[in-house]
Design a protein around this motif. Structure first.
Motif, PDB file in Angstrom:
ATOM      1  N   ALA A 492       0.861  -1.181   0.000  1.00 36.56           N
ATOM      2  CA  ALA A 492       0.000   0.000   0.000  1.00 36.56           C
ATOM      3  C   ALA A 492       0.894   1.227   0.000  1.00 36.56           C
ATOM      4  O   ALA A 492       2.117   1.136   0.176  1.00 36.56           O
ATOM      5  CB  ALA A 492      -0.935   0.003   1.217  1.00 36.56           C
ATOM      6  N   ALA A 493       0.289   2.366  -0.233  1.00 34.66           N
ATOM      7  CA  ALA A 493       1.033   3.634  -0.188  1.00 34.66           C
ATOM      8  C   ALA A 493       1.171   4.031   1.276  1.00 34.66           C
ATOM      9  O   ALA A 493       0.285   4.683   1.852  1.00 34.66           O
ATOM     10  CB  ALA A 493       0.309   4.703  -0.991  1.00 34.66           C
ATOM     11  N   TYR A 494       2.256   3.605   1.879  1.00 33.14           N
ATOM     12  CA  TYR A 494       2.451   3.807   3.323  1.00 33.14           C
ATOM     13  C   TYR A 494       2.844   5.259   3.604  1.00 33.14           C
ATOM     14  O   TYR A 494       3.621   5.872   2.851  1.00 33.14           O
ATOM     15  CB  TYR A 494       3.531   2.866   3.866  1.00 33.14           C
ATOM     16  CG  TYR A 494       3.113   1.412   3.876  1.00 33.14           C
ATOM     17  CD1 TYR A 494       2.185   0.951   4.799  1.00 33.14           C
ATOM     18  CD2 TYR A 494       3.655   0.503   2.976  1.00 33.14           C
ATOM     19  CE1 TYR A 494       1.796  -0.377   4.820  1.00 33.14           C
ATOM     20  CE2 TYR A 494       3.271  -0.824   2.989  1.00 33.14           C
ATOM     21  CZ  TYR A 494       2.339  -1.256   3.910  1.00 33.14           C
ATOM     22  OH  TYR A 494       1.969  -2.575   3.915  1.00 33.14           O
ATOM     23  N   GLU A 495       2.344   5.805   4.673  1.00 32.44           N
ATOM     24  CA  GLU A 495       2.729   7.116   5.198  1.00 32.44           C
ATOM     25  C   GLU A 495       2.754   6.992   6.715  1.00 32.44           C
ATOM     26  O   GLU A 495       1.723   6.737   7.345  1.00 32.44           O
ATOM     27  CB  GLU A 495       1.759   8.210   4.765  1.00 32.44           C
ATOM     28  CG  GLU A 495       2.219   9.585   5.195  1.00 32.44           C
ATOM     29  CD  GLU A 495       1.310  10.683   4.660  1.00 32.44           C
ATOM     30  OE1 GLU A 495       1.619  11.861   4.844  1.00 32.44           O
ATOM     31  OE2 GLU A 495       0.271  10.336   4.046  1.00 32.44           O
ATOM     32  N   ALA A 496       3.944   7.159   7.287  1.00 36.71           N
ATOM     33  CA  ALA A 496       4.134   6.948   8.719  1.00 36.71           C
ATOM     34  C   ALA A 496       4.166   8.287   9.453  1.00 36.71           C
ATOM     35  O   ALA A 496       4.447   9.332   8.871  1.00 36.71           O
ATOM     36  CB  ALA A 496       5.417   6.170   8.979  1.00 36.71           C
ATOM     37  N   PHE A 497       3.899   8.251  10.730  1.00 32.30           N
ATOM     38  CA  PHE A 497       3.914   9.421  11.604  1.00 32.30           C
ATOM     39  C   PHE A 497       4.739   9.093  12.838  1.00 32.30           C
ATOM     40  O   PHE A 497       4.569   8.010  13.432  1.00 32.30           O
ATOM     41  CB  PHE A 497       2.485   9.806  12.024  1.00 32.30           C
ATOM     42  CG  PHE A 497       1.577  10.090  10.866  1.00 32.30           C
ATOM     43  CD1 PHE A 497       1.517  11.360  10.330  1.00 32.30           C
ATOM     44  CD2 PHE A 497       0.799   9.083  10.305  1.00 32.30           C
ATOM     45  CE1 PHE A 497       0.683  11.631   9.263  1.00 32.30           C
ATOM     46  CE2 PHE A 497      -0.037   9.338   9.251  1.00 32.30           C
ATOM     47  CZ  PHE A 497      -0.095  10.617   8.720  1.00 32.30           C
ATOM     48  N   VAL A 498       5.644  10.034  13.193  1.00 29.03           N
ATOM     49  CA  VAL A 498       6.486   9.853  14.361  1.00 29.03           C
ATOM     50  C   VAL A 498       6.335  11.092  15.242  1.00 29.03           C
ATOM     51  O   VAL A 498       6.231  12.223  14.761  1.00 29.03           O
ATOM     52  CB  VAL A 498       7.958   9.617  13.948  1.00 29.03           C
ATOM     53  CG1 VAL A 498       8.535  10.812  13.224  1.00 29.03           C
ATOM     54  CG2 VAL A 498       8.809   9.272  15.182  1.00 29.03           C
ATOM     55  N   ALA A 513       4.674  -6.317   1.637  1.00 32.78           N
ATOM     56  CA  ALA A 513       4.882  -6.127   0.202  1.00 32.78           C
ATOM     57  C   ALA A 513       4.031  -7.109  -0.583  1.00 32.78           C
ATOM     58  O   ALA A 513       3.522  -8.097  -0.046  1.00 32.78           O
ATOM     59  CB  ALA A 513       6.355  -6.293  -0.150  1.00 32.78           C
ATOM     60  N   ASP A 514       3.858  -6.818  -1.869  1.00 39.66           N
ATOM     61  CA  ASP A 514       3.154  -7.675  -2.830  1.00 39.66           C
ATOM     62  C   ASP A 514       4.060  -7.958  -4.003  1.00 39.66           C
ATOM     63  O   ASP A 514       4.908  -7.124  -4.376  1.00 39.66           O
ATOM     64  CB  ASP A 514       1.882  -6.985  -3.331  1.00 39.66           C
ATOM     65  CG  ASP A 514       0.762  -7.091  -2.322  1.00 39.66           C
ATOM     66  OD1 ASP A 514       0.824  -7.981  -1.469  1.00 39.66           O
ATOM     67  OD2 ASP A 514      -0.160  -6.246  -2.383  1.00 39.66           O
ATOM     68  N   ASP A 515       3.861  -9.136  -4.618  1.00 37.36           N
ATOM     69  CA  ASP A 515       4.619  -9.522  -5.808  1.00 37.36           C
ATOM     70  C   ASP A 515       3.649 -10.140  -6.802  1.00 37.36           C
ATOM     71  O   ASP A 515       2.910 -11.071  -6.453  1.00 37.36           O
ATOM     72  CB  ASP A 515       5.715 -10.523  -5.434  1.00 37.36           C
ATOM     73  CG  ASP A 515       6.735 -10.679  -6.564  1.00 37.36           C
ATOM     74  OD1 ASP A 515       6.341 -10.493  -7.735  1.00 37.36           O
ATOM     75  OD2 ASP A 515       7.897 -10.977  -6.272  1.00 37.36           O
ATOM     76  N   LYS A 516       3.604  -9.636  -8.022  1.00 35.53           N
ATOM     77  CA  LYS A 516       2.677 -10.133  -9.036  1.00 35.53           C
ATOM     78  C   LYS A 516       3.036 -11.540  -9.494  1.00 35.53           C
ATOM     79  O   LYS A 516       2.197 -12.238 -10.080  1.00 35.53           O
ATOM     80  CB  LYS A 516       2.660  -9.195 -10.237  1.00 35.53           C
ATOM     81  CG  LYS A 516       2.059  -7.833  -9.928  1.00 35.53           C
ATOM     82  CD  LYS A 516       2.026  -6.982 -11.191  1.00 35.53           C
ATOM     83  CE  LYS A 516       1.415  -5.616 -10.910  1.00 35.53           C
ATOM     84  NZ  LYS A 516       1.385  -4.772 -12.123  1.00 35.53           N
ATOM     85  N   ASP A 517       4.261 -11.951  -9.248  1.00 39.24           N
ATOM     86  CA  ASP A 517       4.673 -13.277  -9.687  1.00 39.24           C
ATOM     87  C   ASP A 517       4.013 -14.351  -8.830  1.00 39.24           C
ATOM     88  O   ASP A 517       3.405 -14.081  -7.790  1.00 39.24           O
ATOM     89  CB  ASP A 517       6.204 -13.401  -9.604  1.00 39.24           C
ATOM     90  CG  ASP A 517       6.889 -12.521 -10.642  1.00 39.24           C
ATOM     91  OD1 ASP A 517       6.350 -12.408 -11.766  1.00 39.24           O
ATOM     92  OD2 ASP A 517       7.926 -11.936 -10.323  1.00 39.24           O
ATOM     93  N   ASP A 518       4.155 -15.591  -9.327  1.00 36.83           N
ATOM     94  CA  ASP A 518       3.604 -16.724  -8.610  1.00 36.83           C
ATOM     95  C   ASP A 518       4.311 -16.882  -7.272  1.00 36.83           C
ATOM     96  O   ASP A 518       5.381 -16.319  -7.030  1.00 36.83           O
ATOM     97  CB  ASP A 518       3.765 -17.986  -9.466  1.00 36.83           C
ATOM     98  CG  ASP A 518       2.870 -19.104  -8.985  1.00 36.83           C
ATOM     99  OD1 ASP A 518       2.079 -18.853  -8.051  1.00 36.83           O
ATOM    100  OD2 ASP A 518       2.952 -20.221  -9.526  1.00 36.83           O
ATOM    101  N   SER A 519       3.712 -17.672  -6.406  1.00 28.70           N
ATOM    102  CA  SER A 519       4.283 -17.844  -5.063  1.00 28.70           C
ATOM    103  C   SER A 519       5.675 -18.445  -5.110  1.00 28.70           C
ATOM    104  O   SER A 519       6.488 -18.206  -4.217  1.00 28.70           O
ATOM    105  CB  SER A 519       3.364 -18.724  -4.220  1.00 28.70           C
ATOM    106  OG  SER A 519       3.189 -19.993  -4.843  1.00 28.70           O
ATOM    107  N   ALA A 520       5.952 -19.183  -6.140  1.00 22.13           N
ATOM    108  CA  ALA A 520       7.286 -19.778  -6.240  1.00 22.13           C
ATOM    109  C   ALA A 520       8.351 -18.711  -6.449  1.00 22.13           C
ATOM    110  O   ALA A 520       9.492 -18.860  -6.028  1.00 22.13           O
ATOM    111  CB  ALA A 520       7.332 -20.795  -7.385  1.00 22.13           C
TER     112      ALA A 520
END
Length: 794
Positions: A492-498, A513-520
């Motif tokens: 996702a488009a992460y935005e953190a606050f400290v 994270a995400d990866d469009k490739d197969d699980s392998a």
């Protein structure tokens, strides 16, 4: 002969009636009323004296025969009183049922006669009252007494059945003596007198199949094994005769229709031993091949037949069902046939009754068998693929022309024609694949992307070269094998606050994270910081080894005034071969927090202006602004509604109020809008009328500025001044042209000036008089005046 027999019967009846009448008279005489001998003594056999008590009337009931047709009235009986001395002073009176109409009495002798023919079936007895009175005074000599006259029955009514026709059923093959139906007749004659109503039943028609009981009228079967299939319906005539069935009795008849009902006493039989059928090898399962029928003469459920296949080499290929409407066995195809494999089949079909009567089980098995021979006919079949479906695999990003797989079909017919292949383009709209028409090899046309389409489902056609209409189709599924060609990215488009007051090593966000490739080729993900900022003084990263990573604060004390935004690059790599990685930027904002760590504000400006206005003050300011706007709107609205003054002030220019209109003015006589006399030009009164429709000869000077009217302005002077200015202004319209009138006034001696009714050709009307109407009608005089006048003016 019949008439002679009837005459003899009538004569016999008359004789019997006369004899009965004579007997009745002889027997009635001792029963007639006798006089009582008051104080009279009779001597017995032994010399004793017998005393008889006094009685007024002594009689029994009288009888009269019915249907008497003699010439004279029938003597019913005679009444006689004890006090009647025969001198005629006593009169006998008869009253009651039928007295004076049917029964009459001789008032002197007391003889009673029946004057009409009586019918016992209509009335069986009559109750009468007799009384003796003094003839002269009508004084009753004795109290009245009742007696009965009974009508004696003769056999004058034949027996009658309750129904003219009867209907009955009896099962076929019933035992002898089985009761069928009971018929009943009735006789109107008197059942208590003689045999006139004694009936005897006999059968006139229907022998030897049925019999009837003489006394009860019950009809029974007389023959065994009566077969419905041989004869179903019988007509029986039953006679009922009175007088106990003896000669001279009367009789009546009725008809009885007896129907034999069916029983299952016949097994089904095939009319032939072998049936020949044929079917094309192109027939589909469920298609009818032929029909067989076993005949059963029984009807209804007794004739129901069920068919089944009990033997034969076609048991697996064919089936048979029963058509209960036609009682036929329907042979249907169960599986696909192949002429080239087997050309004929044989079946053994059995037909059996559904309902079997145990009484007739000894008649034999209630079933029959027949042989059915089925020949398979050759058909021009389409090509057949070796497999019902194909599954191939190909790597994504494979080069164009890569072989995916091969399909193969053949012609099942003996001709074995050549086959051509093609792709159904409706299933491959993007044209990813092509096929060799000769050998069926499927190849890629362009690179495939698994992340876009993981499976391609296409259809391949196979047609015979010389018979294009013979076509086969097979589905082909092509799986695109994954190649590690996509780097992992933030999920996702992460935005953190400290917080500014964050503590060292405090975690403030977890990322994945995400990866469009197969699980392998995708997880597991590896998170890290770039080498150049591995020793970042502000933040540190920890890989959780579960495809997530946590970001921590490395130092304490952040300030929004110095820096309120940090960009932290994070490297994410996958576990594929070869591994793919990408650098993603995490946006971190510094925010102000309370002592509990809750966010208050993340803007630097908010920190600088923290001593500004409170929320209540802002609301008050907004309320004041709204109130001011409402006042302004009300002021503008009231000003618009205020009526404008009739006096035009000097700073106003009358030309600003001039409007364009196409209708005619009201003329001089239209004074409804305002008083024209008030606006009269003083110069016009003196005879000077300035021209307003032509340009003056002198050069017009700019109009002098308007002077403000004094406080004590005179209306007449003000209007006269305005009129003079308007008269001297050639660009100003006539002072009455600024009004719009809805009518033309009350009439004018000049008539209408409209040209609507003028002819399109030259008019013969004379408009020269317009020249005398003054400068206001000069333009009309120029337009409608004579041509000579126009030329002169020109």
């Amino acid at each position: 002969p019949k008439m002679k027999e009837d005459n003899c019967l009538h004569a016999a009846l008359i004789c019997m009636g006369m004899l009965y009448y004579s007997h009745a008279i002889a027997t009635e005489k001792p029963n007639h009323a006798r006089p009582s001998l008051h104080g009279h003594h009779e001597k017995g056999k032994e010399g004793q004296v017998l005393h008889r008590s006094k009685r007024g009337w002594v009689w029994n009931q009288f009888f009269v025969i019915e249907e008497y047709t003699g010439p004279d009235p029938v003597l019913v009986g005679r009444l006689h009183s004890d006090i009647d001395s025969g001198d005629g002073n006593i009169k006998y009176i008869l009253s009651g049922e039928g007295a004076g109409i049917i029964f009459v009495i001789d008032d002197k002798s007391g003889n009673i006669h029946a004057t009409k023919t009586l019918d016992r079936e209509e009335r069986a007895q009559y109750t009468l009252t007799a009384q003796a009175v003094d003839r002269n005074t009508n004084r009753p000599l004795e109290p009245p007494s009742e007696f009965i006259v009974k009508v004696q029955d003769i056999n004058d009514n034949p027996p009658e059945f309750l129904h003219e026709n009867y209907h009955a059923n009896v099962p076929e093959r019933s035992n002898v003596g089985t009761s069928v139906i009971q018929v009943t007749a009735s006789d109107a004659d008197d059942p208590t007198y003689g045999n006139s109503a004694k009936l005897v039943y006999s059968i006139l028609e229907g022998q030897p199949y049925f019999s009837v009981e003489a006394q009860t009228g019950i009809i029974r079967t007389a023959l065994p094994n009566m077969d419905r299939e041989a004869k179903e319906e019988y007509h029986v005539v039953i006679q009922a005769k009175d007088m106990g069935g003896h000669m001279g009795g009367l009789s009546g008849t009725t008809k009885v229709t007896i129907t034999l009902t069916d029983v299952n006493d016949n097994p089904p039989k095939f009319p032939q031993s072998v049936y020949q059928m044929s079917v094309s090898e192109a027939a589909v399962p469920g298609e009818e091949v032929g029909r067989v029928k076993a005949k059963d003469p029984d009807i209804g459920e007794n004739g129901l037949v069920a068919y089944s296949i009990i033997d034969g080499d076609g048991v697996d290929m064919f089936e048979i069902t029963t058509d209960y409407e036609t009682q036929e066995g329907v042979v249907k195809l169960k599986k696909l046939l192949d002429f080239e494999t087997k050309k004929s089949y044989s079946l053994k079909v059995e037909a059996a009754n559904v309902h079997i009567d145990p009484k007739f089980i000894s008649n034999g098995p209630f079933k029959d068998t027949v042989t059915v021979k089925i020949s398979v006919e050759d058909a021009d079949e389409p090509p057949i693929f070796l497999k019902p479906s194909y599954i191939f695999e190909v790597q994504e990003n494979a080069a164009s022309g890569t072989v995916v797989g091969k399909v193969h079909a053949k012609d099942p017919d003996a001709a074995n024609s050549a086959i051509r292949y093609s792709i159904d383009r409706h299933t491959d709209l993007e044209r990813y694949f092509t096929i060799n028409a000769e050998d069926g090899n499927i190849k890629t046309v362009k690179a495939l992307d698994r992340e876009e389409i993981a499976w391609h489902n296409i259809s391949i056609f196979a047609v015979e070269v010389h018979k294009q209409h013979q076509e086969a189709k097979v589905p082909v599924a092509i799986k695109v094998i994954d190649v590690n060609d996509n780097a992992p990215k933030f999920a996702a488009a992460y935005e953190a606050f400290v917080c500014e007051n964050a503590r060292s090593n405090q975690q403030f966000i977890t990322i994945t994270a995400d990866d469009k490739d197969d699980s392998a080729n995708g997880p597991r993900f590896i998170f890290s910081l770039p080498p150049e900022i591995i020793h970042n003084p502000n933040f540190t990263l920890r890989d959780n080894r579960d495809n997530t990573a946590s970001v921590f604060v490395r130092r304490e004390g952040f300030s929004r005034q110095k820096q309120d935004l940090y960009l932290l690059p994070i490297v994410i790599s996958d576990g594929g071969l070869p591994p793919m990685s990408s650098t993603n930027t995490l946006t971190i904002r510094v925010c102000g927090c309370d002592s509990n760590g809750s966010l208050l504000s993340c803007n630097a400006e908010a920190y600088i202006l923290n001593a500004g206005l409170s929320t209540g003050a802002l609301i008050a300011i907004l309320a004041c602004i709204v109130i001011l706007l409402v006042i302004v709107v009300l002021f503008v609205t009231l000003k618009r509604q205020k009526k404008e003054p009739l006096i035009v002030f000097e700073e106003e220019d009358v030309r600003e109020n001039i409007i364009t209109y196409d209708d005619e003015g009201g003329g001089e006589e239209d004074t409804e809008a305002f008083d024209i006399a008030t606006l009269q030009n003083p110069d016009g009164i003196n005879g000077f009328i300035p021209r307003k429709d032509i340009k003056p000869e002198y050069q017009y000077m700019p109009r002098p500025g308007l002077r403000p009217a004094p406080n004590s302005v005179d209306v007449d002077d003000f209007i006269n001044t305005r009129i003079q200015e308007a008269d001297n202004d050639p660009t100003a319209p006539p002072y009455d042209s600024i009004q719009i009138y809805g009518y033309e006034g009350r009439g004018s001696v000049a008539g209408s000036l409209s040209s609507l009714e003028s002819a399109t050709t030259d008019s013969d009307l004379d408009y020269d008089y317009l020249q005398n109407w003054g400068p206001r009608f000069k333009k009309l005089a120029d337009l409608y005046g004579s041509k000579d006048t126009f030329d002169d003016d020109s």
